[in-house]
Scaffold this motif. Structure first.
Motif, PDB file in Angstrom:
ATOM      1  N   ASP A 242       0.566  -6.600  -6.116  1.00  0.00           N
ATOM      2  CA  ASP A 242      -0.560  -7.392  -6.603  1.00  0.00           C
ATOM      3  C   ASP A 242      -1.329  -6.592  -7.649  1.00  0.00           C
ATOM      4  O   ASP A 242      -2.553  -6.583  -7.670  1.00  0.00           O
ATOM      5  CB  ASP A 242      -1.504  -7.784  -5.462  1.00  0.00           C
ATOM      6  N   GLY A 243      -0.583  -5.854  -8.468  1.00  0.00           N
ATOM      7  CA  GLY A 243      -1.197  -5.140  -9.576  1.00  0.00           C
ATOM      8  C   GLY A 243      -1.922  -3.854  -9.225  1.00  0.00           C
ATOM      9  O   GLY A 243      -2.449  -3.189 -10.096  1.00  0.00           O
ATOM     10  N   ALA A 244      -1.946  -3.473  -7.951  1.00  0.00           N
ATOM     11  CA  ALA A 244      -2.655  -2.248  -7.584  1.00  0.00           C
ATOM     12  C   ALA A 244      -1.706  -1.282  -6.908  1.00  0.00           C
ATOM     13  O   ALA A 244      -0.699  -1.680  -6.312  1.00  0.00           O
ATOM     14  CB  ALA A 244      -3.806  -2.574  -6.646  1.00  0.00           C
ATOM     15  N   LYS A 245      -1.999  -0.003  -7.024  1.00  0.00           N
ATOM     16  CA  LYS A 245      -1.189   1.009  -6.365  1.00  0.00           C
ATOM     17  C   LYS A 245      -1.166   0.719  -4.863  1.00  0.00           C
ATOM     18  O   LYS A 245      -2.195   0.405  -4.271  1.00  0.00           O
ATOM     19  CB  LYS A 245      -1.804   2.391  -6.606  1.00  0.00           C
ATOM     20  N   MET A 246       0.031   0.807  -4.299  1.00  0.00           N
ATOM     21  CA  MET A 246       0.115   0.584  -2.852  1.00  0.00           C
ATOM     22  C   MET A 246      -0.590   1.712  -2.136  1.00  0.00           C
ATOM     23  O   MET A 246      -0.288   2.884  -2.358  1.00  0.00           O
ATOM     24  CB  MET A 246       1.576   0.616  -2.424  1.00  0.00           C
ATOM     25  N   SER A 247      -1.528   1.378  -1.287  1.00  0.00           N
ATOM     26  CA  SER A 247      -2.148   2.438  -0.509  1.00  0.00           C
ATOM     27  C   SER A 247      -2.726   1.866   0.761  1.00  0.00           C
ATOM     28  O   SER A 247      -3.081   0.686   0.827  1.00  0.00           O
ATOM     29  CB  SER A 247      -3.241   3.133  -1.323  1.00  0.00           C
ATOM     30  N   LYS A 248      -2.798   2.720   1.756  1.00  0.00           N
ATOM     31  CA  LYS A 248      -3.301   2.278   3.061  1.00  0.00           C
ATOM     32  C   LYS A 248      -4.706   1.724   2.912  1.00  0.00           C
ATOM     33  O   LYS A 248      -5.047   0.716   3.502  1.00  0.00           O
ATOM     34  CB  LYS A 248      -3.312   3.460   4.033  1.00  0.00           C
ATOM     35  N   SER A 249      -5.513   2.406   2.063  1.00  0.00           N
ATOM     36  CA  SER A 249      -6.906   1.980   1.955  1.00  0.00           C
ATOM     37  C   SER A 249      -7.013   0.590   1.341  1.00  0.00           C
ATOM     38  O   SER A 249      -7.936  -0.155   1.643  1.00  0.00           O
ATOM     39  CB  SER A 249      -7.710   2.992   1.143  1.00  0.00           C
ATOM     40  N   LYS A 250      -6.065   0.216   0.463  1.00  0.00           N
ATOM     41  CA  LYS A 250      -6.117  -1.119  -0.128  1.00  0.00           C
ATOM     42  C   LYS A 250      -5.448  -2.156   0.766  1.00  0.00           C
ATOM     43  O   LYS A 250      -5.499  -3.353   0.493  1.00  0.00           O
ATOM     44  CB  LYS A 250      -5.425  -1.121  -1.490  1.00  0.00           C
ATOM     45  N   GLY A 251      -4.783  -1.685   1.800  1.00  0.00           N
ATOM     46  CA  GLY A 251      -4.144  -2.610   2.728  1.00  0.00           C
ATOM     47  C   GLY A 251      -3.029  -3.417   2.099  1.00  0.00           C
ATOM     48  O   GLY A 251      -2.718  -4.515   2.533  1.00  0.00           O
ATOM     49  N   ASN A 252      -2.409  -2.881   1.039  1.00  0.00           N
ATOM     50  CA  ASN A 252      -1.338  -3.647   0.384  1.00  0.00           C
ATOM     51  C   ASN A 252       0.000  -2.927   0.476  1.00  0.00           C
ATOM     52  O   ASN A 252       0.816  -2.997  -0.415  1.00  0.00           O
ATOM     53  CB  ASN A 252      -1.701  -3.909  -1.082  1.00  0.00           C
ATOM     54  N   THR A 253       0.190  -2.211   1.575  1.00  0.00           N
ATOM     55  CA  THR A 253       1.442  -1.462   1.699  1.00  0.00           C
ATOM     56  C   THR A 253       2.546  -2.354   2.251  1.00  0.00           C
ATOM     57  O   THR A 253       2.295  -3.353   2.915  1.00  0.00           O
ATOM     58  CB  THR A 253       1.284  -0.262   2.637  1.00  0.00           C
ATOM     59  N   VAL A 254       3.776  -1.952   1.927  1.00  0.00           N
ATOM     60  CA  VAL A 254       4.947  -2.587   2.506  1.00  0.00           C
ATOM     61  C   VAL A 254       5.666  -1.473   3.240  1.00  0.00           C
ATOM     62  O   VAL A 254       5.882  -0.403   2.680  1.00  0.00           O
ATOM     63  CB  VAL A 254       5.857  -3.155   1.401  1.00  0.00           C
ATOM     64  N   SER A 255       6.012  -1.699   4.463  1.00  0.00           N
ATOM     65  CA  SER A 255       6.614  -0.625   5.247  1.00  0.00           C
ATOM     66  C   SER A 255       8.111  -0.542   4.989  1.00  0.00           C
ATOM     67  O   SER A 255       8.848  -1.494   5.249  1.00  0.00           O
ATOM     68  CB  SER A 255       6.353  -0.875   6.730  1.00  0.00           C
ATOM     69  N   PRO A 256       8.566   0.590   4.457  1.00  0.00           N
ATOM     70  CA  PRO A 256       9.998   0.739   4.223  1.00  0.00           C
ATOM     71  C   PRO A 256      10.812   0.513   5.499  1.00  0.00           C
ATOM     72  O   PRO A 256      11.876  -0.099   5.468  1.00  0.00           O
ATOM     73  CB  PRO A 256      10.128   2.183   3.752  1.00  0.00           C
ATOM     74  N   ARG A 257      10.251   0.960   6.631  1.00  0.00           N
ATOM     75  CA  ARG A 257      10.984   0.820   7.893  1.00  0.00           C
ATOM     76  C   ARG A 257      11.284  -0.656   8.181  1.00  0.00           C
ATOM     77  O   ARG A 257      12.407  -1.022   8.542  1.00  0.00           O
ATOM     78  CB  ARG A 257      10.146   1.434   9.014  1.00  0.00           C
ATOM     79  N   GLU A 258      10.263  -1.510   7.976  1.00  0.00           N
ATOM     80  CA  GLU A 258      10.461  -2.938   8.261  1.00  0.00           C
ATOM     81  C   GLU A 258      11.425  -3.593   7.289  1.00  0.00           C
ATOM     82  O   GLU A 258      12.261  -4.405   7.675  1.00  0.00           O
ATOM     83  CB  GLU A 258       9.119  -3.675   8.199  1.00  0.00           C
ATOM     84  N   ILE A 259      11.284  -3.233   6.027  1.00  0.00           N
ATOM     85  CA  ILE A 259      12.166  -3.852   5.023  1.00  0.00           C
ATOM     86  C   ILE A 259      13.616  -3.434   5.259  1.00  0.00           C
ATOM     87  O   ILE A 259      14.539  -4.237   5.115  1.00  0.00           O
ATOM     88  CB  ILE A 259      11.717  -3.460   3.596  1.00  0.00           C
ATOM     89  N   ILE A 260      13.787  -2.183   5.640  1.00  0.00           N
ATOM     90  CA  ILE A 260      15.146  -1.721   5.927  1.00  0.00           C
ATOM     91  C   ILE A 260      15.721  -2.511   7.107  1.00  0.00           C
ATOM     92  O   ILE A 260      16.878  -2.933   7.093  1.00  0.00           O
ATOM     93  CB  ILE A 260      15.168  -0.204   6.230  1.00  0.00           C
ATOM     94  N   GLN A 261      14.889  -2.740   8.108  1.00  0.00           N
ATOM     95  CA  GLN A 261      15.360  -3.487   9.267  1.00  0.00           C
ATOM     96  C   GLN A 261      15.771  -4.908   8.891  1.00  0.00           C
ATOM     97  O   GLN A 261      16.767  -5.420   9.362  1.00  0.00           O
ATOM     98  CB  GLN A 261      14.234  -3.571  10.291  1.00  0.00           C
ATOM     99  N   LYS A 262      14.989  -5.485   8.005  1.00  0.00           N
ATOM    100  CA  LYS A 262      15.214  -6.885   7.676  1.00  0.00           C
ATOM    101  C   LYS A 262      16.401  -7.082   6.734  1.00  0.00           C
ATOM    102  O   LYS A 262      17.164  -8.037   6.892  1.00  0.00           O
ATOM    103  CB  LYS A 262      13.936  -7.445   7.036  1.00  0.00           C
ATOM    104  N   TYR A 263      16.529  -6.199   5.740  1.00  0.00           N
ATOM    105  CA  TYR A 263      17.549  -6.427   4.708  1.00  0.00           C
ATOM    106  C   TYR A 263      18.582  -5.306   4.603  1.00  0.00           C
ATOM    107  O   TYR A 263      19.592  -5.462   3.927  1.00  0.00           O
ATOM    108  CB  TYR A 263      16.893  -6.551   3.331  1.00  0.00           C
ATOM    109  N   GLY A 264      18.285  -4.174   5.196  1.00  0.00           N
ATOM    110  CA  GLY A 264      19.188  -3.040   5.043  1.00  0.00           C
ATOM    111  C   GLY A 264      18.741  -2.139   3.911  1.00  0.00           C
ATOM    112  O   GLY A 264      18.010  -2.534   3.006  1.00  0.00           O
TER     113      GLY A 264
END
Ligand code: ANZ
Ligand code: ZN
Length: 822
Positions: free
Chosen positions: A574-596
């Motif tokens: 969404d145009g901003a750096k992914m960071s915990k404080s912005k709450g816009n992170t995507v978890s690599p662990r989850e994406i790996i689980q879902k798609y490999g």
């Protein structure tokens, strides 16, 4: 569902690679080495997408070079000391070591799921005593060579982190980590003498291979080399001269005031016993709280105080009033400035505020002085015998003149300061120094390393290091006289730990020395370093400094640690750096689980040139996933394809497909190796997949001859072979389904055949007025215009044409072109 079984495939190959230890490397003088390294992470738990991007880029390069036949070193580790662990410990009552190793385990788990070619036997963890023992050893080498020293001086203090910070860790006047405005404090601290290497850090940039220009520029600016002159002004009351550093000796006739840094040692002597003494003391106290940025910014209000003393102008002999002002810093140049308000912005603002005279001495080359500050070069005016000279020449002449009189000389100043390395925190490598009442400062003998961190410590930050409260740590005996002594309780900046980790990877098993010099000679320097541009100054500058010191001490045979540097862009959402404080992170662990993993890798690599920021997009991930499924389905269709001897072969189709394969190999090779433009490499692969898909349709309608099936199988094999660095698991699986017994990850990279890449050509007869004059090779089905253009470039045709005018062009496609001329 009809999705390809990515989970099973990825687990299977990761296990196989690990069991067969195919990515474990050893030195082999007969093979060309390639050291690829990604900046190691701070272990904060799960890696974030920025980490994943970093490591996947590194992995593509590693895999490419492995398959090109290089002996590749590709290690990973953890930059494990530092404040977050300590803060977590304070908050949750967990020991920083426990917290750190838990995070490392989580992080390693995800890194392993990414299927990266790390040689995990070489893992380095900087908070391990077996590692920091040598961080301390390096400190001692620096110390013995006068490159580590303790001094009292103004330092940056973060009240929230309760520790000092290096200049490099202060961003716009605030703590780089927590954003709290930094305060100035006078403290006794440890420094590394990086200023001794200011010139070398600039000079040796020419030894670097491919580094981003912006990183070099940032380093150059940080080092901040200025050329100018030191000029002496005589102070009659003290009977001493005071030296100023200036970059503009050509403006010396415009000096209307003289400024000392408030902390300048002569200030006290100048006002001692005068009515100014108390005022100056108060002024100094107020200024001491201001940060360097506040003091020197062009925008901030400048504060000063006249001392009611003078200096004598070295050329005119005029009396010039002395001031102290906040915008002059003790640590830069000589801590004293000649005020030239007509030509220096800060002097101008200062003179305006305090009503000091402003005398123009440089006329702009394109007009008159307009009463504002003019800081450019120009023609010297109001400058006695020097009037009329251009600035450039004037500078030289003034310096020569002053030198002759013994009043000055050419000089160079650097903005770079020594590196403040001591920290008042627990979770770092203790500085190996002991203070003895009898012997003073005594380095810990090398045989007594490591100085271990005590385990039972109250971590709460109080100002002094938590180690200072740990009596069992502090109290010791002097290694020289055996008398009672106290340990240094500060720990080292974690940037010290990360300044040499890349050397440790070369031989992490060494117990008695930081590295095996033979192995370091074989592997170093790092051929390709990859990391975020945010490290442009801190880590990269410090590491370069470290290697120069080690080189001067005869410990390593090279001057620069990282030959090529690649700075990757951020991952944004969404145009901003992914960071915990912005709450816009995507978890690599989850994406790996879902798609490999292969999907995550492909998405990241396909999202754009890796040096640019990339936007995370769920559709993009879906797209990458669909593409891999498509490859899987096409592979199966090709494998199960029927063929029939009776079907006629389509030679033209065969030639086309073969050409497409060679062209694709060429493009993937070039884009991967030369430019790291994995996105265009992947586009090329996608085109080939389209071609295979169309071919399947074509052959299913026509029927396939066994030769044609063979070609399809060959094309598929080439496809997975070049897809391998990007999607290593799926490609490895298809490779083995095609009957290959050895690992694709180790198979030689396919060669393209340039001849076969050529589009098919035909010979075209060139006639002039109906007579055959030449023959040219043109692409089959080329346009009339293209053939004409080519014909006109032909030497023979040119001779025959000889300036004549072309009246008409007759073209028989793929056969003949006739030029009617007059
Ligand atoms: C006279 C002058 C005239 C200057 C002029 C500039 C322009 P850089 O380029 O950053 O190296 N300076 C010297 N020491 C200083 C200190 N300790 N604190 C603050 N300012 C200091 O800047 C060099 C210039 O910064 C020097 O040249 C000096 O001002 C100032 F038309 O001298 B100049
Ligand atoms: Zn002693």
């Amino acid at each position: 569902s009809n999705f390809y079984p990515f989970e099973e495939i990825e687990k299977k190959w990761q296990k196989a690679w690990e069991e067969k230890r195919i990515f474990e490397t050893t030195e082999d003088p007969d093979r060309k080495k390639f050291y690829v390294l990604e900046m190691f992470p701070y272990p904060s738990g799960d890696p974030h997408m920025g980490h994943v991007k970093n490591y996947v880029i590194g992995d593509v390069i590693a895999r490419y070079f492995i398959r090109k036949g290089y002996n590749v070193l590709h290690p990973m580790g953890f930059d494990a000391f530092g404040l977050p662990a300590e803060n977590a410990a304070i908050q949750h009552g967990i020991h920083p070591a426990v917290w750190t190793y838990e995070k490392i385990d989580r992080m390693r788990e995800v890194l392993k799921q990414l299927g990266i070619t790390y040689d995990w036997r070489r893992e380095v963890i900087t908070c391990d005593p077996g590692y920091y023992k040598f961080t301390q050893w390096f400190f001692l080498q620096f110390y013995k060579n006068g490159l580590a020293y303790k001094k009292e001086g103004p330092v940056n203090w973060c009240p929230s982190c309760a520790t000092v910070l290096a200049n490099e860790q202060v961003v716009d006047g605030a703590c780089e980590r927590c954003g709290t405005p930094v305060e100035r404090k006078l403290l006794n601290q440890w420094y590394f003498r990086i200023t001794k290497y200011a010139e070398a850090l600039l000079e040796d940039m020419k030894l670097l291979g491919n580094w981003p220009e912006r990183v070099l520029t940032m380093q150059r600016n940080w080092i901040g080399k200025s050329e100018g002159a030191n000029i002496d002004f005589f102070q009659p009351d003290l009977g001493e001269k005071i030296t100023v550093f200036t970059t503009r000796p050509d403006t010396i006739f415009g000096v209307t005031f003289f400024v000392l840094a408030p902390e300048h040692p002569l200030v006290e002597r100048l006002v001692k016993g005068t009515p100014k003494e108390e005022e100056v003391r108060k002024f100094k106290e107020r200024i001491s709280k201001k940060s360097e940025i506040e003091r020197t910014s062009d925008l901030s209000d400048k504060e000063g105080l006249a001392l009611e003393k003078d200096v004598v102008h070295p050329i005119t002999g005029q009396r010039i009033p002395i001031w102290v002002a906040d915008y002059v810093l003790l640590e830069y140049g000589s801590g004293a400035v000649m005020g030239v308000p007509a030509h220096d912005e800060r002097d101008f603002a200062f003179a305006k505020k305090y009503g000091l005279p402003i005398i123009p001495v440089i006329q702009p080359p394109d007009g008159d002085w307009n009463g504002e500050c003019y800081s450019g070069d120009g023609i010297m005016i109001n400058s006695g015998a020097f009037s009329g000279l251009l600035s450039e020449e004037g500078k030289k002449k003034i310096i020569a003149f002053l030198k002759e009189q013994g009043l000055g000389d050419a000089a160079v100043s650097y903005r770079l300061r020594d590196w403040l390395i001591s920290r008042q925190r627990y979770w770092g490598a203790p500085i190996p120094i002991i203070y003895c009442e009898q012997c003073g400062e005594v380095p810990v003998p090398e045989k007594d390393l490591p100085v271990l961190l005590p385990e039972n410590v109250d971590f709460r930050p109080t100002g002094p290091s938590p180690l200072a409260l740990c009596e069992s740590f502090v109290n010791t005996t002097c290694p020289q006289c055996g008398g009672p002594a106290r340990r240094e309780t500060d720990t080292m900046d974690t940037f010290v730990c990360s300044s040499w980790y890349y050397l440790r990877y070369c031989s992490p098993w060494e117990k008695d020395r930081p590295f095996n010099p033979e192995h370091v000679r074989y592997w170093m320097p790092v051929d390709q370093y990859i990391g975020g541009v945010e490290h442009a100054i801190l880590h990269l500058l410090y590491s370069r400094f470290f290697v120069k010191v080690l080189n001067d001490l005869g410990l390593v045979p090279f001057r620069e640690p990282f030959t090529n540097l690649f700075a990757q862009g951020m991952v944004t959402k969404d145009g901003a750096k992914m960071s915990k404080s912005k709450g816009n992170t995507v978890s690599p662990r989850e994406i790996i689980q879902k798609y490999g993993t292969d999907t995550v890798r492909l998405f990241i690599l396909f999202a754009g040139p890796p040096e640019l920021d990339m936007e995370w997009s769920d559709q993009g991930v879906e797209g990458a996933f669909r593409f891999l499924n498509r490859v899987w389905n096409i592979a199966r269709e090709i494998m199960y394809m029927q063929s029939n001897q009776q079907v006629p072969i389509d030679e033209n189709w065969m030639r086309n497909l073969e050409r497409k394969v060679h062209q694709t190999i060429f493009r993937v090779d070039r884009d991967t190796r030369e430019r790291f433009h994995f996105n265009t490499a992947i586009s090329a692969i996608m085109e080939l997949v389209n071609e295979l898909s169309e071919s399947l349709r074509f052959l299913s309608e026509k029927g396939a001859h066994p030769e044609e099936k063979k070609l399809m199988t060959w094309a598929l094999k080439q496809l997975v072979s070049i897809l391998n660095p990007f999607a290593p698991h799926l490609s490895e699986e298809i490779w083995s389904l095609l009957g290959e017994k050895s690992f694709l990850s180790l198979a030689p990279w396919p060669e393209y055949d340039a001849e076969k890449m050529l589009t098919e050509t035909v010979t075209i007869v060139v006639q002039i007025n109906g007579k055959v004059r030449s023959k040219i090779e043109a692409n089959r089905d080329a346009s009339k215009e293209a053939v004409l253009e080519q014909a006109l470039r032909d030497d023979k045709v040119q001779n025959w044409l000889d300036q004549k005018e072309i009246q008409k062009v007759i073209y028989v496609p793929n056969k003949l072109i006739n030029l009617v001329v007059r």
